[in-house]
Design an enzyme around this catalytic site. Sequence first.
Site, short mmCIF file in Angstrom:
data_model
loop_
_atom_site.label_atom_id
_atom_site.label_comp_id
_atom_site.label_asym_id
_atom_site.label_seq_id
_atom_site.Cartn_x
_atom_site.Cartn_y
_atom_site.Cartn_z
N LYS A 33 3.63 -12.35 -9.78
CA LYS A 33 4.35 -12.11 -11.03
C LYS A 33 5.59 -11.25 -10.84
O LYS A 33 6.43 -11.18 -11.74
CB LYS A 33 3.42 -11.48 -12.07
CG LYS A 33 2.99 -10.05 -11.81
CD LYS A 33 2.12 -9.58 -12.98
CE LYS A 33 1.69 -8.14 -12.85
NZ LYS A 33 0.87 -7.70 -14.00
N GLU A 112 -10.87 10.52 7.36
CA GLU A 112 -10.70 10.70 5.94
C GLU A 112 -12.05 10.98 5.30
O GLU A 112 -13.09 10.95 5.96
CB GLU A 112 -10.03 9.47 5.32
CG GLU A 112 -8.61 9.25 5.83
CD GLU A 112 -7.93 8.02 5.25
OE1 GLU A 112 -8.54 7.34 4.41
OE2 GLU A 112 -6.79 7.73 5.65
N HIS A 226 -8.39 8.68 -7.42
CA HIS A 226 -7.95 9.35 -6.19
C HIS A 226 -7.69 10.82 -6.51
O HIS A 226 -7.03 11.13 -7.51
CB HIS A 226 -6.68 8.69 -5.64
CG HIS A 226 -6.42 9.04 -4.21
ND1 HIS A 226 -5.98 10.30 -3.83
CD2 HIS A 226 -6.53 8.32 -3.08
CE1 HIS A 226 -5.84 10.32 -2.51
NE2 HIS A 226 -6.17 9.13 -2.03
N ARG A 272 -14.54 10.65 -2.59
CA ARG A 272 -13.47 10.82 -3.58
C ARG A 272 -13.96 11.15 -4.98
O ARG A 272 -13.31 11.91 -5.70
CB ARG A 272 -12.62 9.54 -3.61
CG ARG A 272 -11.75 9.39 -2.39
CD ARG A 272 -10.99 8.09 -2.41
NE ARG A 272 -10.07 8.00 -1.27
CZ ARG A 272 -9.39 6.92 -0.94
NH1 ARG A 272 -9.52 5.82 -1.67
NH2 ARG A 272 -8.59 6.92 0.10
N HIS A 329 -7.35 4.85 -9.26
CA HIS A 329 -6.95 4.35 -7.95
C HIS A 329 -7.49 2.97 -7.59
O HIS A 329 -6.77 2.13 -7.07
CB HIS A 329 -7.40 5.36 -6.89
CG HIS A 329 -6.92 5.08 -5.51
ND1 HIS A 329 -5.58 4.96 -5.18
CD2 HIS A 329 -7.60 4.90 -4.34
CE1 HIS A 329 -5.46 4.72 -3.88
NE2 HIS A 329 -6.67 4.67 -3.35
N ARG A 364 -15.78 3.57 -3.47
CA ARG A 364 -15.25 3.03 -2.20
C ARG A 364 -15.02 4.13 -1.17
O ARG A 364 -14.45 5.17 -1.48
CB ARG A 364 -13.94 2.29 -2.45
CG ARG A 364 -13.27 1.81 -1.17
CD ARG A 364 -12.08 0.93 -1.45
NE ARG A 364 -10.97 1.62 -2.08
CZ ARG A 364 -10.08 2.37 -1.44
NH1 ARG A 364 -10.19 2.59 -0.13
NH2 ARG A 364 -9.08 2.93 -2.10
N SER A 369 -10.46 -0.45 1.77
CA SER A 369 -9.87 -1.47 0.89
C SER A 369 -9.05 -2.50 1.67
O SER A 369 -9.20 -3.70 1.46
CB SER A 369 -9.01 -0.82 -0.19
OG SER A 369 -8.00 -0.01 0.39
#
Length: 516
Positions: A33, A112, A226, A272, A329, A364, A369
Amino acid sequence: MMENEVIIVGSGIAALTTAYYLHEHKNVTIFTKRRKEESNSWLAQGGVAAAISIEDHWQCHFHDTIAAGCYHNDEKMVELLVREGPKRISEWMEEGLRFDTKKDGSLHFGREGGHGKRRILHAGGDQTGRTIVAFLLEKLAGRVRMVEDEYVMELLVEHGRCVGIKTKNRSGQIAFHYANTVVLAAGGCAGIYAFSSNSQAATGDGIALAYRAGAKIADMEFIQFHPTMLLANGKAVGLISEAVRGEGAVLVTEDGRKVMESVHPLRDLAPRDIVARAIHAEIQHGHRVYLDVSMIARFREQFPTIAKLCQAYEVDIDKGKIPIVPGAHFLMGGVHVNDHGQTSIQGLYAVGEVACTGVHGANRLASNSLLEGIVFGARAAEAIRRETASPVQLRKKTNDIHSNKKVVNDLPEISTIQTIMSTYVGIVRDEQGLQYAKKWFEQFPLSYFANSSLDHFSINEIAIMHMLLTGWLITTSALQRTESRGGHYRSDYPFERKQWKQRRIWRTKSELNVIA
């Protein structure tokens, strides 16, 4: 005759991966788009999690993913993710994809939140998404048809099978595009919140398209916030990657108190959902929260995108503190699919954030991702390659010229939807707020949006209708889950219900029939 063998909706990593593994076998057209670079994948600062190091193992990655997902994950799908991911990444490295290395030439692995080991591959410091998308676009240049600035307003379904898409361009022209297979890779919906890390294009179109077509939708209550968005002039203006905390940065209040010190054993590298709620609580108590980066040497070299972002908003990183706020997020739920991305509608696949594979559970794990887009984009391509086209009788399509001015006049502003979602369906929820939001959404003719032709509306108006449908799905799903798990936190039900670990809440558009 079908004019395309495969249509892919979206231009992020899941869409491009699917096209990468298909273009030598099928005629592929990609519709997006906006411009092909305008996706969450392009913006992704974080890396790709993969158990490639000799000190790591796929089982370790598996257990970290399950734990972060609060045991709501589909374990079979998680195993596919963590076992196949390293193979796909190794294939691409052999094809020329380059990740950051140490001085000795070996791969540099970052760490992380939620990861027990250093397994995050980065490219260009904090430009991993852009690097991978650019790599795939280069590989696909001249090999697939790319249609930009074409808004997909409807999935075409005949006799229970998806046979194409209906689009509208910025001039208002409507077109029908037919295909043997349609792959939905339109991304997530965090843009329906006031504070969001996402591309402005991520407003839940893909979810609404699938829902309107009658596809099954799952786990919409699980939204990941996030923890660290750059806060400037009262707005969230960009993402501060979790990799910064992986290199030692610490969350502190204005007086230097460490936010995560006694909240979780992993402190600033906790999952997170836990970190976001801790920051949210500090803000609710009137505190300002900062990311202290003073201990990171060569910050500008390691995180060039973040350094430029701070400079653009006159945040002096030499002082060591970056003002932050949590922002929406990632969607863990979405269009329900099997292990090859097939939805409940024949001929329709979904990959990437728009899909609910079950790999993320209720929350997640960081840097899973991009990995999901790679693994399940490739798996969808494998299934589509095996398909043989069966004849489908197509009805002649005509534009619906019916007009309903009342619906148009009653549509809210996008900012109003974002305020409702952030206030009542945000990081912390309760029944009173969710009921208020549900009633607010249901003042609009949602059943009309889901079941009627929208030809006579503008692209912006259709996008607002899609946001309303997606917001309603998140809200009603959050009301039904009377527990707290991962990205879904209810202050009136603050604990997990053990018997709900694998419960899934399915939704079909027939549920809208009960709404006046």
